[in-house]
Design an enzyme around this catalytic site. Structure first.
Site, short mmCIF file in Angstrom:
data_model
loop_
_atom_site.label_atom_id
_atom_site.label_comp_id
_atom_site.label_asym_id
_atom_site.label_seq_id
_atom_site.Cartn_x
_atom_site.Cartn_y
_atom_site.Cartn_z
N ASN A 9 16.87 -22.04 -83.67
CA ASN A 9 16.30 -23.25 -83.05
C ASN A 9 14.94 -23.48 -83.70
O ASN A 9 13.96 -22.82 -83.34
CB ASN A 9 16.16 -23.02 -81.54
CG ASN A 9 15.43 -24.16 -80.84
OD1 ASN A 9 15.19 -25.21 -81.43
ND2 ASN A 9 15.06 -23.94 -79.59
N LYS A 11 12.98 -25.93 -83.52
CA LYS A 11 12.04 -26.75 -82.73
C LYS A 11 11.41 -27.83 -83.64
O LYS A 11 12.04 -28.26 -84.59
CB LYS A 11 11.02 -25.86 -82.03
CG LYS A 11 11.73 -24.74 -81.24
CD LYS A 11 10.86 -23.99 -80.29
CE LYS A 11 11.70 -22.91 -79.61
NZ LYS A 11 10.94 -22.15 -78.62
N HIS A 95 17.29 -27.09 -73.12
CA HIS A 95 16.29 -26.07 -73.44
C HIS A 95 15.13 -26.15 -72.44
O HIS A 95 14.77 -27.25 -72.00
CB HIS A 95 15.80 -26.27 -74.88
CG HIS A 95 14.96 -25.14 -75.36
ND1 HIS A 95 13.64 -25.01 -75.02
CD2 HIS A 95 15.27 -24.05 -76.11
CE1 HIS A 95 13.16 -23.89 -75.57
NE2 HIS A 95 14.13 -23.29 -76.23
N GLU A 97 12.07 -26.09 -72.84
CA GLU A 97 10.98 -26.99 -73.25
C GLU A 97 11.32 -28.44 -72.91
O GLU A 97 10.43 -29.24 -72.61
CB GLU A 97 10.68 -26.80 -74.75
CG GLU A 97 9.95 -25.48 -74.99
CD GLU A 97 10.19 -24.85 -76.34
OE1 GLU A 97 10.70 -25.50 -77.26
OE2 GLU A 97 9.87 -23.64 -76.47
N GLU A 167 17.75 -17.75 -71.64
CA GLU A 167 16.41 -17.73 -72.24
C GLU A 167 15.36 -17.67 -71.15
O GLU A 167 14.93 -18.72 -70.64
CB GLU A 167 16.19 -18.99 -73.09
CG GLU A 167 17.17 -19.13 -74.23
CD GLU A 167 16.57 -19.94 -75.38
OE1 GLU A 167 16.53 -19.41 -76.48
OE2 GLU A 167 16.11 -21.07 -75.14
N GLY A 173 8.65 -17.56 -77.17
CA GLY A 173 7.46 -17.77 -77.97
C GLY A 173 6.27 -16.93 -77.55
O GLY A 173 5.15 -17.18 -78.00
N SER A 212 11.92 -14.51 -77.99
CA SER A 212 11.28 -13.51 -78.83
C SER A 212 12.26 -12.47 -79.39
O SER A 212 11.93 -11.29 -79.50
CB SER A 212 10.12 -12.82 -78.09
OG SER A 212 9.14 -13.78 -77.72
P1 PGA Z 1 11.50 -17.78 -79.53
O1 PGA Z 1 12.25 -19.09 -78.98
O2 PGA Z 1 12.52 -16.98 -80.29
O3 PGA Z 1 10.40 -18.29 -80.38
O4 PGA Z 1 11.01 -17.03 -78.32
C1 PGA Z 1 13.58 -19.06 -78.54
C2 PGA Z 1 13.99 -20.42 -78.05
O5 PGA Z 1 13.16 -21.12 -77.45
O6 PGA Z 1 15.15 -20.84 -78.25
#
Ligand code: PGA
Length: 253
Positions: A9, A11, A95, A97, A167, A173, A212
């Protein structure tokens, strides 16, 4: 058994040149892997680059969102049919976000999921709790609500055509990863929730972990019984890291 899936992903990151380099790097690095499914989800404008560079490869690509509408006067939205036109196989849906910054609700997310499925895309439905929700003992209630949004609106059969990604918001992140045991516990709960409607669909459903995931922790996460791969954010922007995570999927298949 379930084939592991490692999906990147990206982003809202990158340029045309960076997307091209990253895709070429990943393509070279995962060539020859046969037991893991690999996918990348670049920003919408770069999907054509994935289509150009990956068409002859085993790597699939997808979007990070999809409209809940089939088409028409919906300024700024992108339909599932358009994504199919660019060769997408997957669409990330719901997601955290988008739930947080775009106010997406479970009802809206269920409509997006349905649009994806009816256009032949595989939705990757994201679910997960915040730190506050975990600390107040609400993890299962929250992820159940996220799953039930689709289950109640579309029925269990919808999960025969999709992927789920657990998640935890506190792990996205942040560099803090759920322990394999913490993740496995929630994955088993999610699978059980689907199994209560259809054991067959639950047994075939891929449930990815995201938050992460990195080369250093991917193998032990993917080794868990109910973790079928990963949805990778930050580490999917570095070819070497993403390839190493794909390798962990290949070796754990
Ligand atoms: P990350 O994000 O691996 O940077 O923690 C995962 C995601 O949001 O899909």
């Amino acid at each position: 058994m379930r084939r592991p899936l490692i999906a990147g992903n990206w982003k809202m990151n990158g340029t045309k040149a960076e997307a091209t380099d990253l895709l070429n790097g990943i393509k070279a690095g995962v060539a020859g892997m046969q037991k893991v499914d690999v996918a990348v989800c670049p920003p919408f404008p770069y999907l054509y680059i994935a289509q150009d560079l990956l068409a002859e490869s085993a790597i699939a690509w997808g979007s990070q969102d999809v409209s809940q509408e089939p088409g028409g006067a919906f300024t700024g939205q992108v339909s599932a049919a358009m994504l199919k036109d660019f060769g997408c196989r997957y669409a990330i849906i719901g997601h955290s976000e988008r739930r947080q910054f775009n106010g997406e609700t479970d009802a809206l997310i269920a409509r997006k999921y349905a649009q994806a499925v009816s256009n032949g895309l595989v939705p990757i439905l994201c679910v997960g709790e915040t730190l506050e929700e975990r600390e107040s003992g609400k993890t299962e209630a929250v992820v159940a609500k996220h799953i039930d949004g689709v289950l109640d609106a579309e029925g269990v059969d919808a999960f025969a055509h999709g992927v789920v990604a657990y998640e935890p918001v506190w792990a996205i992140g942040t560099g803090v990863t759920a322990t394999p045991a913490q993740a496995q516990e929630v994955h088993a709960f999610l699978r059980q929730r689907i199994a209560s409607k259809s054991k067959q669909i639950a047994d075939g459903l891929r449930i990815l972990y995201g938050g992460s995931m990195k080369p250093g922790n991917a193998a032990e996460l993917i080794a868990q019984a109910d973790i079928d791969g990963g949805l990778i954010g930050g580490a999917s922007l570095k070819a070497a890291d993403f390839i190493a995570i794909c390798r962990a999927g290949e070796d754990n298949a």
